[in-house]
Design a protein around this motif. Sequence first.
Motif, mmCIF file in Angstrom:
data_model
loop_
_atom_site.group_PDB
_atom_site.id
_atom_site.type_symbol
_atom_site.label_atom_id
_atom_site.label_comp_id
_atom_site.label_asym_id
_atom_site.label_seq_id
_atom_site.Cartn_x
_atom_site.Cartn_y
_atom_site.Cartn_z
ATOM 1 N N GLY A 71 0.721 -1.296 0.137
ATOM 2 C CA GLY A 71 -0.064 0.128 -0.110
ATOM 3 C C GLY A 71 0.804 1.192 -0.126
ATOM 4 O O GLY A 71 0.589 2.051 -0.742
ATOM 5 N N TYR A 72 2.044 1.159 0.887
ATOM 6 C CA TYR A 72 2.773 2.461 1.023
ATOM 7 C C TYR A 72 3.472 2.785 -0.414
ATOM 8 O O TYR A 72 3.745 3.677 -0.986
ATOM 9 N N LEU A 73 3.886 1.438 -1.020
ATOM 10 C CA LEU A 73 4.932 1.584 -2.224
ATOM 11 C C LEU A 73 4.154 2.207 -3.372
ATOM 12 O O LEU A 73 4.677 2.872 -4.241
ATOM 13 N N THR A 74 2.661 1.533 -3.719
ATOM 14 C CA THR A 74 2.161 1.899 -4.717
ATOM 15 C C THR A 74 1.488 3.350 -4.497
ATOM 16 O O THR A 74 1.146 3.903 -5.718
ATOM 17 N N THR A 75 1.163 3.788 -3.323
ATOM 18 C CA THR A 75 0.734 5.018 -3.393
ATOM 19 C C THR A 75 2.042 6.083 -3.667
ATOM 20 O O THR A 75 1.782 7.194 -4.203
ATOM 21 N N SER A 195 -0.076 3.300 -14.698
ATOM 22 C CA SER A 195 -1.508 3.426 -14.436
ATOM 23 C C SER A 195 -1.973 4.854 -14.825
ATOM 24 O O SER A 195 -1.397 5.804 -14.019
ATOM 25 N N PRO A 196 -2.767 5.070 -15.681
ATOM 26 C CA PRO A 196 -3.423 6.533 -15.926
ATOM 27 C C PRO A 196 -4.024 7.076 -14.491
ATOM 28 O O PRO A 196 -4.018 8.231 -14.196
ATOM 29 N N LEU A 197 -4.735 6.186 -13.796
ATOM 30 C CA LEU A 197 -5.359 6.622 -12.816
ATOM 31 C C LEU A 197 -4.597 7.084 -11.674
ATOM 32 O O LEU A 197 -4.820 8.275 -11.047
ATOM 33 N N TRP A 198 -3.414 6.372 -11.558
ATOM 34 C CA TRP A 198 -2.427 6.697 -10.464
ATOM 35 C C TRP A 198 -1.894 8.068 -10.751
ATOM 36 O O TRP A 198 -1.609 9.041 -9.802
#
Length: 492
Positions: A71-75, A195-198
């Motif tokens: 969760g931390y990494l992807t954020t 990811s476009p959303l990110w």
Amino acid sequence: MLILALISFQATSVLYGYDDKVIGSVAAMEQFVKKYQGKNAEGAYAFSARNQTLIFSVPLVGAIFGAAFSGYLTTKFGRKWPIVGSYAFSYAGTFLQTFAPNFAAFVCGRFMNAFLISIGTTISILYLSEVVPARYRGPAVSASNIFNLISGVIATVICNKTHTFASESSFKIPLGAQAILPTILIPLTAFVPESPLWLLMNGRAEEARASLRKLRSFDDALVDDELHVMKQAHDSEVALTTGVSFFDLFKRKNIKRTLVAGSMYSVNQVSGIILSTTYATIFLTDLGVGSPFQLTIAASCCVLAGTMIAPLIIENFGRRPVAIVGMSVLFVIDLIAGVLAFYADEKNVPLAIAILSFLFNVFWAASFYPLSVVLPTEVPEARLRSITTSYTLACAYTTAVLTTFSVPHLVTVGPGAAGLGAKTYLIFGGCVLVILAVYTCFLPETKGRTFAEIQEMYEAKVPVTKWKSYQTSPESKEAKIVDHLEASDVKA
């Protein structure tokens, strides 16, 4: 580019599937046991219950930490770079497992690999759900499980080929083979778009547009429209989940939904499947039936077969019938296999128990397991869907640790172990009977229902046996029409 992105991110499950299946076969190899433990009190090469527990349960603890850390990494770093990093660092875990000088080092390698694989599998599902067009999202995400099972079959085939080698290469070859896939996937994953959303969530609108442009074949106007809808959906979700607490799952109006949606993924692990998959080679070796390594290939193929037919069964027969019939069959198999274990010395009885375990794999993969993945996305309130998913995974990992810790002490013969062998199926049969009773009382039929209809029926307290025939309000039916239009090929 979209197909390339799908392949590279779905392939993270290949690492998980291979690692999960290879260790069950490797732990039964004589050369492996000889190096890391030696002979037991009976003079046979077999791991003690304690060491089996360490081999199989410590990686699950690593997976829990990996899922939490993802969760931390992807954020902070996005979707693709944490996965590229997990591939790169997985070489260290693979090397340590393959060339571990002692048992403690091997277990550390298992922990490291599970930690990194968990990061990859957790983030990849998120990426796939964000880049795939809505009408293809379900098949794209669920296909990851098929990749997982195919790699498991490959792992058992390799182990069957090498287990007769009279050297440490018998287990080093299948363990070291785990390094092949990251070598292919690191450049492949680094090449695909973020990811476009990110990117949108982090205020990088132009980069989001460029990323989506690479992933879509239609014109710029439709790309801009999709980005606009994506931004609106994200803003709506943020507004919807503001002020939501984890404890909302257990409020009186939500407790039944939490039980149905969040628990099946956890309790399916106490059905007896662990005997027929993770411990299959060890279990079949103890029975003394045929070639356990060849039979383990058959066991993996049975799981794959059940998974392949699962979508067809669930969509044609519905959730509730599949759950009740599937659990009933699993209970009967557990009962018969457990009773036959009392006569394991009789001719053909071990073979009959092995065949029952294969049938168990098919029915479990076609009913119990796929429903445990589907229900958390259908049953919860919209504002609690994300929290329910987190709760589901936390329960699943916890149950997996407890089950993996307990089974060696139940099955294995030796000091501090119960030595039940295949009789353990009777314990799992009792668990399935309780689970069947709970889901008969609380599982509704959600096939073909929109989120609006499901919400309406829960608020109306419709009995679960009446859901299939219940007529919802015109507003909910209108939501169904809108859902149908959104899933079609209409471009407006």
